[in-house]
Design a protein around this motif. Structure first.
Motif, PDB file in Angstrom:
ATOM      1  N   ALA A 101      53.617  59.198  18.293  1.00  0.00           N
ATOM      2  CA  ALA A 101      52.257  59.664  18.583  1.00  0.00           C
ATOM      3  C   ALA A 101      51.340  58.474  18.825  1.00  0.00           C
ATOM      4  CB  ALA A 101      51.756  60.522  17.433  1.00  0.00           C
ATOM      5  N   VAL A 102      50.481  58.597  19.845  1.00  0.00           N
ATOM      6  CA  VAL A 102      49.687  57.443  20.253  1.00  0.00           C
ATOM      7  C   VAL A 102      48.443  57.877  21.021  1.00  0.00           C
ATOM      8  CG1 VAL A 102      50.916  57.132  22.446  1.00  0.00           C
ATOM      9  CG2 VAL A 102      49.888  55.151  21.347  1.00  0.00           C
ATOM     10  N   THR A 103      47.413  57.057  20.933  1.00  0.00           N
ATOM     11  CA  THR A 103      46.267  57.125  21.828  1.00  0.00           C
ATOM     12  C   THR A 103      46.335  55.860  22.670  1.00  0.00           C
ATOM     13  OG1 THR A 103      44.925  58.388  20.279  1.00  0.00           O
ATOM     14  CG2 THR A 103      43.741  57.170  21.979  1.00  0.00           C
ATOM     15  N   HIS A 104      46.360  56.045  23.990  1.00  0.00           N
ATOM     16  CA  HIS A 104      46.506  54.880  24.865  1.00  0.00           C
ATOM     17  C   HIS A 104      45.927  55.152  26.248  1.00  0.00           C
ATOM     18  CE1 HIS A 104      50.788  56.394  26.250  1.00  0.00           C
ATOM     19  NE2 HIS A 104      49.828  57.173  26.671  1.00  0.00           N
ATOM     20  N   MET A 105      45.922  54.098  27.057  1.00  0.00           N
ATOM     21  CA  MET A 105      45.577  54.205  28.473  1.00  0.00           C
ATOM     22  C   MET A 105      46.696  53.522  29.245  1.00  0.00           C
ATOM     23  SD  MET A 105      42.618  51.327  29.085  1.00  0.00           S
ATOM     24  CE  MET A 105      42.679  51.583  30.836  1.00  0.00           C
ATOM     25  N   ALA A 106      46.793  53.814  30.546  1.00  0.00           N
ATOM     26  CA  ALA A 106      47.882  53.252  31.340  1.00  0.00           C
ATOM     27  C   ALA A 106      47.384  52.828  32.712  1.00  0.00           C
ATOM     28  CB  ALA A 106      48.998  54.283  31.481  1.00  0.00           C
ATOM     29  N   ARG A 107      48.053  51.809  33.265  1.00  0.00           N
ATOM     30  CA  ARG A 107      47.719  51.298  34.598  1.00  0.00           C
ATOM     31  C   ARG A 107      49.034  51.015  35.333  1.00  0.00           C
ATOM     32  NH1 ARG A 107      43.066  48.634  35.511  1.00  0.00           N
ATOM     33  NH2 ARG A 107      42.903  48.203  33.289  1.00  0.00           N
ATOM     34  N   ASN A 108      49.151  51.523  36.548  1.00  0.00           N
ATOM     35  CA  ASN A 108      50.322  51.227  37.374  1.00  0.00           C
ATOM     36  C   ASN A 108      50.072  49.879  38.037  1.00  0.00           C
ATOM     37  OD1 ASN A 108      52.338  51.000  39.296  1.00  0.00           O
ATOM     38  ND2 ASN A 108      52.236  53.142  39.921  1.00  0.00           N
ATOM     39  N   ILE A 109      50.784  48.853  37.596  1.00  0.00           N
ATOM     40  CA  ILE A 109      50.584  47.510  38.130  1.00  0.00           C
ATOM     41  C   ILE A 109      51.666  47.147  39.150  1.00  0.00           C
ATOM     42  CG2 ILE A 109      49.261  46.682  36.163  1.00  0.00           C
ATOM     43  CD1 ILE A 109      51.800  45.322  35.126  1.00  0.00           C
ATOM     44  N   GLY A 110      52.515  48.120  39.469  1.00  0.00           N
ATOM     45  CA  GLY A 110      53.571  47.893  40.447  1.00  0.00           C
ATOM     46  C   GLY A 110      53.159  48.342  41.838  1.00  0.00           C
ATOM     47  N   SER A 111      54.141  48.369  42.729  1.00  0.00           N
ATOM     48  CA  SER A 111      53.882  48.730  44.121  1.00  0.00           C
ATOM     49  C   SER A 111      54.462  50.100  44.490  1.00  0.00           C
ATOM     50  CB  SER A 111      54.461  47.657  45.049  1.00  0.00           C
ATOM     51  OG  SER A 111      55.853  47.531  44.822  1.00  0.00           O
ATOM     52  N   THR A 112      55.008  50.816  43.501  1.00  0.00           N
ATOM     53  CA  THR A 112      55.599  52.128  43.756  1.00  0.00           C
ATOM     54  C   THR A 112      54.942  53.196  42.887  1.00  0.00           C
ATOM     55  OG1 THR A 112      57.303  51.805  42.078  1.00  0.00           O
ATOM     56  CG2 THR A 112      57.853  51.117  44.321  1.00  0.00           C
ATOM     57  N   THR A 113      55.033  54.439  43.321  1.00  0.00           N
ATOM     58  CA  THR A 113      54.535  55.560  42.533  1.00  0.00           C
ATOM     59  C   THR A 113      55.508  55.806  41.378  1.00  0.00           C
ATOM     60  OG1 THR A 113      53.427  56.573  44.407  1.00  0.00           O
ATOM     61  CG2 THR A 113      53.981  58.029  42.572  1.00  0.00           C
ATOM     62  N   ILE A 114      54.967  55.870  40.178  1.00  0.00           N
ATOM     63  CA  ILE A 114      55.780  56.142  38.990  1.00  0.00           C
ATOM     64  C   ILE A 114      55.839  57.647  38.794  1.00  0.00           C
ATOM     65  CG2 ILE A 114      55.900  55.889  36.475  1.00  0.00           C
ATOM     66  CD1 ILE A 114      54.446  53.174  36.880  1.00  0.00           C
ATOM     67  N   LYS A 115      57.061  58.166  38.642  1.00  0.00           N
ATOM     68  CA  LYS A 115      57.255  59.593  38.408  1.00  0.00           C
ATOM     69  C   LYS A 115      58.025  59.766  37.104  1.00  0.00           C
ATOM     70  CE  LYS A 115      57.298  60.653  43.317  1.00  0.00           C
ATOM     71  NZ  LYS A 115      58.009  61.273  44.433  1.00  0.00           N
ATOM     72  N   LEU A 116      57.462  60.584  36.216  1.00  0.00           N
ATOM     73  CA  LEU A 116      58.061  60.794  34.891  1.00  0.00           C
ATOM     74  C   LEU A 116      58.089  62.278  34.545  1.00  0.00           C
ATOM     75  CD1 LEU A 116      55.930  58.189  32.861  1.00  0.00           C
ATOM     76  CD2 LEU A 116      58.183  57.792  33.840  1.00  0.00           C
ATOM     77  N   ILE A 117      59.000  62.626  33.655  1.00  0.00           N
ATOM     78  CA  ILE A 117      58.934  63.900  32.940  1.00  0.00           C
ATOM     79  C   ILE A 117      58.616  63.515  31.494  1.00  0.00           C
ATOM     80  CG2 ILE A 117      60.192  65.932  32.135  1.00  0.00           C
ATOM     81  CD1 ILE A 117      59.662  65.965  35.153  1.00  0.00           C
ATOM     82  N   ILE A 118      57.539  64.063  30.958  1.00  0.00           N
ATOM     83  CA  ILE A 118      57.095  63.743  29.600  1.00  0.00           C
ATOM     84  C   ILE A 118      57.260  64.991  28.755  1.00  0.00           C
ATOM     85  CG2 ILE A 118      55.157  63.008  28.166  1.00  0.00           C
ATOM     86  CD1 ILE A 118      54.039  61.621  30.733  1.00  0.00           C
ATOM     87  N   THR A 119      58.019  64.854  27.665  1.00  0.00           N
ATOM     88  CA  THR A 119      58.217  65.974  26.734  1.00  0.00           C
ATOM     89  C   THR A 119      57.495  65.640  25.436  1.00  0.00           C
ATOM     90  OG1 THR A 119      60.360  66.475  27.720  1.00  0.00           O
ATOM     91  CG2 THR A 119      59.911  67.394  25.535  1.00  0.00           C
ATOM     92  N   GLU A 120      56.392  66.343  25.190  1.00  0.00           N
ATOM     93  CA  GLU A 120      55.642  66.168  23.948  1.00  0.00           C
ATOM     94  C   GLU A 120      56.227  67.094  22.883  1.00  0.00           C
ATOM     95  OE1 GLU A 120      51.237  65.018  25.599  1.00  0.00           O
ATOM     96  OE2 GLU A 120      51.663  67.141  25.243  1.00  0.00           O
ATOM     97  N   ILE A 121      56.449  66.540  21.700  1.00  0.00           N
ATOM     98  CA  ILE A 121      57.020  67.298  20.593  1.00  0.00           C
ATOM     99  C   ILE A 121      55.882  67.763  19.699  1.00  0.00           C
ATOM    100  CG2 ILE A 121      58.639  67.231  18.663  1.00  0.00           C
ATOM    101  CD1 ILE A 121      59.904  64.758  20.267  1.00  0.00           C
ATOM    102  N   LYS A 122      55.792  69.065  19.511  1.00  0.00           N
ATOM    103  CA  LYS A 122      54.688  69.613  18.704  1.00  0.00           C
ATOM    104  C   LYS A 122      55.049  69.633  17.234  1.00  0.00           C
ATOM    105  CE  LYS A 122      52.724  72.405  22.352  1.00  0.00           C
ATOM    106  NZ  LYS A 122      52.246  73.720  22.743  1.00  0.00           N
TER     107      LYS A 122
END
Length: 122
Positions: A101-122
């Motif tokens: 668990a986290v509070t954060h921010m993110a920045r794409n510093i690369g040259s490609t589109t990042i694609k993810l599947i994120i599974t949050e556990i409740k």
């Protein structure tokens, strides 16, 4: 007058604290709906999200419970957890990472589109 200030000051302080938590602890789907493309599944146990972030894009402060990311593409991302220094991650397609668990921010510093599947556990 001093009595009024003594009564109002704690209320004002509490208001600021509560407000700051909401500023820094937002649901990512509400904070960045353009990036959290779709809720693929949500039930009492998990929420599964489809995520994309273009180069140079920034995701503002948000909060996740314990979660697992599965990378659909390669990319380079800078993650800043609340109260910590930024960390750079090279993401490779097929990577699977558990993140507490986290509070954060993110920045794409690369040259490609990042694609993810994120599974949050409740």
């Amino acid at each position: 007058m001093k009595t009024i200030i003594k009564k109002i000051l704690p209320l004002f302080t509490a208001f600021l604290l509560l407000t700051s938590v909401h500023i820094y602890a937002q649901d990512p789907v509400k904070t960045a709906p353009k990036n959290y493309k779709k809720v693929l599944l949500e039930n009492d146990n998990v929420r599964v999200l489809q995520f994309e972030m273009a180069p140079k894009e920034v995701i503002p402060w948000h909060t996740h419970p314990n979660h697992v990311i599965y990378a659909l593409s390669d990319g380079k991302i800078e993650i800043t957890d609340k109260g910590k220094e930024a960390v750079t991650m090279d993401v490779k397609s097929g990577d699977v990472v558990f993140i507490p668990a986290v509070t954060h921010m993110a920045r794409n510093i690369g040259s490609t589109t990042i694609k993810l599947i994120i599974t949050e556990i409740k």
